[in-house]
Write an enzyme that holds these catalytic residues in place. Structure first.
Site, PDB file in Angstrom:
ATOM      1  N   GLY A 270      -0.027  -5.695  42.579  1.00  0.00           N
ATOM      2  CA  GLY A 270      -0.758  -6.670  41.765  1.00  0.00           C
ATOM      3  C   GLY A 270      -0.023  -7.935  41.415  1.00  0.00           C
ATOM      4  CG  ASP A 292       4.192  -6.425  43.456  1.00  0.00           C
ATOM      5  OD1 ASP A 292       5.088  -6.392  44.329  1.00  0.00           O
ATOM      6  OD2 ASP A 292       3.128  -7.032  43.624  1.00  0.00           O
ATOM      7  NE  ARG A 339      -5.143 -11.245  43.414  1.00  0.00           N
ATOM      8  CZ  ARG A 339      -4.581 -12.387  43.011  1.00  0.00           C
ATOM      9  NH1 ARG A 339      -5.305 -13.446  42.785  1.00  0.00           N
ATOM     10  NH2 ARG A 339      -3.275 -12.455  42.830  1.00  0.00           N
ATOM     11  CG  HIS A 343      -4.736 -10.875  53.662  1.00  0.00           C
ATOM     12  ND1 HIS A 343      -5.140 -12.172  53.462  1.00  0.00           N
ATOM     13  CD2 HIS A 343      -3.655 -10.695  52.855  1.00  0.00           C
ATOM     14  CE1 HIS A 343      -4.342 -12.760  52.595  1.00  0.00           C
ATOM     15  NE2 HIS A 343      -3.437 -11.884  52.209  1.00  0.00           N
TER      16      HIS A 343
END
Length: 455
Positions: A270, A292, A339, A343
């Site tokens: 996050g 994180d 979020r 990717h």
């Protein structure tokens, strides 16, 4: 007379422009002039107007592609590196800042040259190349000024301040930071894409690794002392990119009120926790954990001390050092969410990340993935019934007019730098099928939310 693709495209452009001008007339303002510096306007974040503008842009690009000789189109696409190289040159030299003090009358290239340290002859050629493409303007022979586009490159620090402290020159200037990142490490890596894709990469993780001759990931590379400015610039660019998604993107993505009081919500990877902050403000009855790596969580402590210190001291928000490649520490959470995490990774690695979360999940847990989606450039039947990512495009536009141009660029950017990928809807279904999750629904929006349940 029957319509043709050309007249249909012109009609879309004409009707769209009329709608845009009408919207601005209602606000008693004029549409921003290209030759004036950029300034925020009352309709900048109007969703309906944004879609109209996207439609006009899509139709304009398609009209150009239709009527221009193919060879000219191919020449422009093939020579795109000159746009990146020249834009990177002026951005690095702070030309927009220098011209920001010159006003609309502009500055002679000889005077710009003295300020930025680039010989006047080549500098004029670079600026004329860009001005011909509507970045900067040439107001008189060899006299240049900012316009609406180039003024967006102006950095908040003065030229003197940036030269004294280069590492922080992009602070508060996300647009210039994005351009700097793309025209530096991304541009230098891109020539290696053909070799990488044709299998000549040996053990290189990405074209970036080939270009920089390193086995380090780009994240590790940014942490090296000699790359301090680049790392700082990248963080500024990503922070600015994240802020373009309003809090409603996350607040309205899921029925958070359906969760019981003190239900645990885990923000996986996050960062400092900006999404959790938005959720905590809207739904303070829930318990949140931001995960994180160590250095990021160190920054997160400062972030929460400034934004919501009582959230930490009350125990409603917990900051936790954790790698999403390790077994998930928080088992049976009500919701896990990520979020713009997946990717950064290829399909196989993303499956491992999701499988790790599935092992920790309760049968009633939910996984929410906030990420961009790549729409096909043709009509498609969604693999998930009822999943609508965006409105249909009017004929004869490409069906992905609303998002395709930007997101497909980012997709190649991910391939180039980390061998990551932006995904089609089919790719998200595939991720769930191969990691113990079922994609149940998609919440469309500026950043779609993919909602999974355990299987």
């Amino acid at each position: 007379m029957d319509s043709s693709p050309l007249t249909d495209l012109v009609g879309i452009i004409s009707n769209g422009v009329a709608s845009i001008e009408s919207a601005y007339k209602k606000e008693n303002v004029s549409f921003p002039a290209l030759n004036e510096p950029f300034s925020p306007g009352p309709l900048d974040n109007d969703a309906a107007l944004d879609m109209t503008i996207r439609t006009v842009v899509a139709a304009s690009l398609q009209l150009i592609a239709t009527i221009r000789p193919p060879m000219e189109s191919l020449q422009e696409v093939a020579s795109g590196m000159y746009m990146s190289a020249t834009l990177g040159t002026v951005n690095e030299a702070h030309v927009a800042n220098v011209l920001g003090n010159a006003g609309t009358q502009g500055m002679a290239v000889q005077d710009i040259s003295k300020e930025v340290g680039i010989e006047s002859g080549p500098l004029a050629r670079v600026l004329r190349f860009l001005a011909t493409r509507h970045v900067f303007r040439e107001v008189a022979p060899n006299v240049f000024a900012n316009n609406r586009i180039s003024s967006s490159l102006v950095k908040v620090s003065s030229v003197e301040e940036m030269r004294k402290n280069p590492a922080s020159q992009y602070d508060g200037s996300p647009v210039a930071a994005v351009v700097g990142h793309i025209t530096d490490e991304a541009l230098k890596s891109s020539p290696f894409i053909p070799t990488y894709l044709s299998g000549g990469h040996k053990d290189a993780a990405s074209p970036f690794n080939m270009a920089m001759n390193t086995k380090a990931s780009i994240w590790e590379w940014f942490e090296q002392p000699e790359n301090a400015m680049r790392g700082h610039r990248f963080n500024t660019a990503m922070k600015g990119g994240g802020e373009r998604f309003p809090p409603s993107t996350y607040i309205e993505a899921f029925d958070w009120k359906s969760l019981g009081n003190d239900a645990v919500v885990v923000d996986v990877g996050g960062g400092v926790g900006p999404v959790t902050l938005a959720l905590h403000k809207a739904f303070p009855q829930l318990q949140y954990i931001v995960q994180d790596l160590g250095p990021v969580i160190g920054d997160a402590k400062k972030f929460w001390d400034a934004e919501a210190p009582t959230a930490i001291t009350s125990g409603k928000v917990k900051l936790q050092v954790h790698s999403f490649f390790d077994p998930q520490k928080e088992e049976k959470a009500a919701v896990y969410f990520m979020r713009l995490v997946l990717h950064d990774w290829p399909q196989s690695t993303s499956q491992k990340i999701m499988t790790t979360l599935r092992k920790a999940a309760d049968p009633k847990s939910k996984l929410i993935v906030f990420d961009m989606v790549v729409p096909h450039a043709c009509a498609e039947v969604p693999p998930l019934p009822g999943a609508v990512i965006g409105p249909p495009a009017p004929a004869p536009l490409l069906s992905n007019f609303a998002a395709g141009h930007f997101v497909t660029m980012v997709d190649i950017q991910m391939l180039n730098l980390v061998n990551g990928m932006e995904r089609t809807l089919e790719d998200f279904v595939h991720l769930g099928d191969h990691s113990g999750w079922k994609l149940e629904s998609v919440k469309p929006g500026p950043l779609p939310a993919f909602i999974f349940s355990p299987v």
